[in-house]
Design a protein around this motif. Sequence first.
Motif, PDB file in Angstrom:
ATOM      1  N   PHE A   1     -71.112  56.419  77.838  1.00  0.00           N
ATOM      2  CA  PHE A   1     -72.208  55.679  78.456  1.00  0.00           C
ATOM      3  C   PHE A   1     -72.976  56.623  79.383  1.00  0.00           C
ATOM      4  CE2 PHE A   1     -74.255  52.580  81.278  1.00  0.00           C
ATOM      5  CZ  PHE A   1     -74.735  51.676  80.343  1.00  0.00           C
ATOM      6  N   PRO A   2     -74.307  56.697  79.275  1.00  0.00           N
ATOM      7  CA  PRO A   2     -75.086  57.653  80.079  1.00  0.00           C
ATOM      8  C   PRO A   2     -74.883  57.457  81.580  1.00  0.00           C
ATOM      9  CG  PRO A   2     -76.426  56.724  78.325  1.00  0.00           C
ATOM     10  CD  PRO A   2     -75.164  55.922  78.354  1.00  0.00           C
ATOM     11  N   GLU A   3     -74.616  58.515  82.280  1.00  0.00           N
ATOM     12  CA  GLU A   3     -74.293  58.426  83.706  1.00  0.00           C
ATOM     13  C   GLU A   3     -75.413  57.803  84.549  1.00  0.00           C
ATOM     14  OE1 GLU A   3     -71.857  58.422  86.922  1.00  0.00           O
ATOM     15  OE2 GLU A   3     -71.373  58.777  84.814  1.00  0.00           O
ATOM     16  N   PRO A   4     -76.684  58.142  84.340  1.00  0.00           N
ATOM     17  CA  PRO A   4     -77.727  57.497  85.158  1.00  0.00           C
ATOM     18  C   PRO A   4     -77.740  55.976  84.994  1.00  0.00           C
ATOM     19  CG  PRO A   4     -78.605  59.419  84.047  1.00  0.00           C
ATOM     20  CD  PRO A   4     -77.259  59.166  83.453  1.00  0.00           C
ATOM     21  N   TYR A   5     -77.509  55.500  83.770  1.00  0.00           N
ATOM     22  CA  TYR A   5     -77.466  54.054  83.538  1.00  0.00           C
ATOM     23  C   TYR A   5     -76.198  53.443  84.125  1.00  0.00           C
ATOM     24  CZ  TYR A   5     -81.274  54.983  80.296  1.00  0.00           C
ATOM     25  OH  TYR A   5     -82.465  55.390  79.745  1.00  0.00           O
ATOM     26  N   ARG A   6     -75.107  54.218  84.134  1.00  0.00           N
ATOM     27  CA  ARG A   6     -73.858  53.734  84.735  1.00  0.00           C
ATOM     28  C   ARG A   6     -74.056  53.497  86.239  1.00  0.00           C
ATOM     29  NH1 ARG A   6     -69.131  54.952  82.351  1.00  0.00           N
ATOM     30  NH2 ARG A   6     -69.936  56.993  81.708  1.00  0.00           N
ATOM     31  N   VAL A   7     -74.750  54.443  86.877  1.00  0.00           N
ATOM     32  CA  VAL A   7     -75.009  54.312  88.317  1.00  0.00           C
ATOM     33  C   VAL A   7     -75.845  53.065  88.594  1.00  0.00           C
ATOM     34  CG1 VAL A   7     -76.187  55.354  90.285  1.00  0.00           C
ATOM     35  CG2 VAL A   7     -74.787  56.779  88.779  1.00  0.00           C
ATOM     36  N   PHE A   8     -76.889  52.847  87.783  1.00  0.00           N
ATOM     37  CA  PHE A   8     -77.720  51.654  87.968  1.00  0.00           C
ATOM     38  C   PHE A   8     -76.920  50.389  87.685  1.00  0.00           C
ATOM     39  CE2 PHE A   8     -80.772  48.407  86.611  1.00  0.00           C
ATOM     40  CZ  PHE A   8     -81.635  48.422  87.691  1.00  0.00           C
ATOM     41  N   SER A   9     -76.109  50.421  86.641  1.00  0.00           N
ATOM     42  CA  SER A   9     -75.297  49.257  86.273  1.00  0.00           C
ATOM     43  C   SER A   9     -74.313  48.901  87.372  1.00  0.00           C
ATOM     44  CB  SER A   9     -74.539  49.543  84.973  1.00  0.00           C
ATOM     45  OG  SER A   9     -75.425  49.814  83.913  1.00  0.00           O
ATOM     46  N   GLN A  10     -73.808  49.913  88.065  1.00  0.00           N
ATOM     47  CA  GLN A  10     -72.839  49.664  89.125  1.00  0.00           C
ATOM     48  C   GLN A  10     -73.436  48.800  90.228  1.00  0.00           C
ATOM     49  OE1 GLN A  10     -69.584  50.248  89.130  1.00  0.00           O
ATOM     50  NE2 GLN A  10     -69.545  49.106  91.064  1.00  0.00           N
ATOM     51  N   GLY A  11     -74.750  48.917  90.416  1.00  0.00           N
ATOM     52  CA  GLY A  11     -75.400  48.060  91.408  1.00  0.00           C
ATOM     53  C   GLY A  11     -75.270  46.592  91.050  1.00  0.00           C
ATOM     54  N   HIS A  12     -75.477  46.251  89.784  1.00  0.00           N
ATOM     55  CA  HIS A  12     -75.329  44.862  89.354  1.00  0.00           C
ATOM     56  C   HIS A  12     -73.863  44.420  89.373  1.00  0.00           C
ATOM     57  CE1 HIS A  12     -79.351  43.541  88.216  1.00  0.00           C
ATOM     58  NE2 HIS A  12     -79.574  44.751  87.726  1.00  0.00           N
ATOM     59  N   ALA A  13     -72.962  45.345  89.027  1.00  0.00           N
ATOM     60  CA  ALA A  13     -71.538  45.007  89.090  1.00  0.00           C
ATOM     61  C   ALA A  13     -71.137  44.698  90.527  1.00  0.00           C
ATOM     62  CB  ALA A  13     -70.707  46.153  88.533  1.00  0.00           C
ATOM     63  N   ALA A  14     -71.635  45.502  91.460  1.00  0.00           N
ATOM     64  CA  ALA A  14     -71.328  45.275  92.877  1.00  0.00           C
ATOM     65  C   ALA A  14     -71.992  43.992  93.381  1.00  0.00           C
ATOM     66  CB  ALA A  14     -71.789  46.475  93.703  1.00  0.00           C
ATOM     67  N   GLU A  15     -73.173  43.687  92.852  1.00  0.00           N
ATOM     68  CA  GLU A  15     -73.837  42.427  93.196  1.00  0.00           C
ATOM     69  C   GLU A  15     -72.973  41.239  92.786  1.00  0.00           C
ATOM     70  OE1 GLU A  15     -77.935  39.994  91.974  1.00  0.00           O
ATOM     71  OE2 GLU A  15     -77.233  41.689  90.779  1.00  0.00           O
ATOM     72  N   PHE A  16     -72.454  41.293  91.569  1.00  0.00           N
ATOM     73  CA  PHE A  16     -71.599  40.206  91.092  1.00  0.00           C
ATOM     74  C   PHE A  16     -70.354  40.073  91.967  1.00  0.00           C
ATOM     75  CE2 PHE A  16     -68.145  38.629  88.339  1.00  0.00           C
ATOM     76  CZ  PHE A  16     -68.673  37.387  88.008  1.00  0.00           C
ATOM     77  N   ASP A  17     -69.716  41.198  92.289  1.00  0.00           N
ATOM     78  CA  ASP A  17     -68.533  41.169  93.154  1.00  0.00           C
ATOM     79  C   ASP A  17     -68.865  40.590  94.516  1.00  0.00           C
ATOM     80  OD1 ASP A  17     -67.039  42.314  91.127  1.00  0.00           O
ATOM     81  OD2 ASP A  17     -67.157  44.350  91.944  1.00  0.00           O
ATOM     82  N   THR A  18     -70.046  40.915  95.032  1.00  0.00           N
ATOM     83  CA  THR A  18     -70.472  40.387  96.326  1.00  0.00           C
ATOM     84  C   THR A  18     -70.656  38.879  96.266  1.00  0.00           C
ATOM     85  OG1 THR A  18     -71.576  42.471  96.863  1.00  0.00           O
ATOM     86  CG2 THR A  18     -72.236  40.534  98.132  1.00  0.00           C
ATOM     87  N   LEU A  19     -71.262  38.391  95.199  1.00  0.00           N
ATOM     88  CA  LEU A  19     -71.427  36.944  95.055  1.00  0.00           C
ATOM     89  C   LEU A  19     -70.079  36.243  94.956  1.00  0.00           C
ATOM     90  CD1 LEU A  19     -74.429  36.857  92.567  1.00  0.00           C
ATOM     91  CD2 LEU A  19     -74.452  36.094  94.949  1.00  0.00           C
ATOM     92  N   VAL A  20     -69.141  36.839  94.220  1.00  0.00           N
ATOM     93  CA  VAL A  20     -67.810  36.247  94.093  1.00  0.00           C
ATOM     94  C   VAL A  20     -67.143  36.133  95.455  1.00  0.00           C
ATOM     95  CG1 VAL A  20     -65.488  36.613  93.184  1.00  0.00           C
ATOM     96  CG2 VAL A  20     -67.461  36.963  91.708  1.00  0.00           C
ATOM     97  N   SER A  21     -67.268  37.176  96.267  1.00  0.00           N
ATOM     98  CA  SER A  21     -66.557  37.202  97.554  1.00  0.00           C
ATOM     99  C   SER A  21     -67.305  36.477  98.664  1.00  0.00           C
ATOM    100  CB  SER A  21     -66.292  38.651  97.974  1.00  0.00           C
ATOM    101  OG  SER A  21     -67.510  39.354  98.154  1.00  0.00           O
TER     102      SER A  21
END
Length: 214
Positions: free
Chosen positions: A127-147
């Motif tokens: 998976f391309p690293e620049p897209y992984r970095v951007f995707s991590q923002g949405h993953a962290a957003e989801f984790d934030t909403l859960v918590s």
Amino acid sequence: MSSRIVVFGAGGRVGRAAVAEAVRRTHTVTAVVRDPDRHRGLAGAGVDVVRGDATDPGSVAAIAAGHDAAINASARLDVPSEEFFVAAAKALVAGLEATGVRRLVTLGIASTLETAPGVRVMDAPDFPEPYRVFSQGHAAEFDTLVSAGGGLDWLMVVPPMDLDAAGPRTGTYRSARGTLLDGTGHISHPDLAVALLDEIDNPRHRRIQLAVAD
């Protein structure tokens, strides 16, 4: 029944589609953008365009007061992904809860969906690293909403990788809980907006990632 809906990130393609779909359903919309002068075309019958910041809980609360539900389609490319999306999630939770807005439907990204239990698209070795970095923002957003979003009725709607700005509105789509649909998949902006507004008008899913595709 007509509702008052606030749309953060209303100036983007998905935000504009959400505003159009909400108006189609006779809702009253507050369209939130960073610079109203750049988005004068959004204003019209049933739509009020205002300046706001989805990462500022005070701004969220001031704008959202008196609304029934919120849609978040905001994004920034000039701010680190995780910084922006986590700040937005925290501000939306705090601001919406402070004003009594109970329902939030926020936009996710397909790379955070699972291809197998515990394995996300973004976890693939190639998976391309620049897209992984951007995707991590949405993953962290989801984790934030859960918590953080315990008192808020929220949902993350996730379109497929092939998001078609020029596609038609069919009014139909398929959905799955947290898992990728059909590889890259496909959905038009208008049909993604249908999915967003369906979950405002008749909430059927809560506190999950909901993948949608045509």
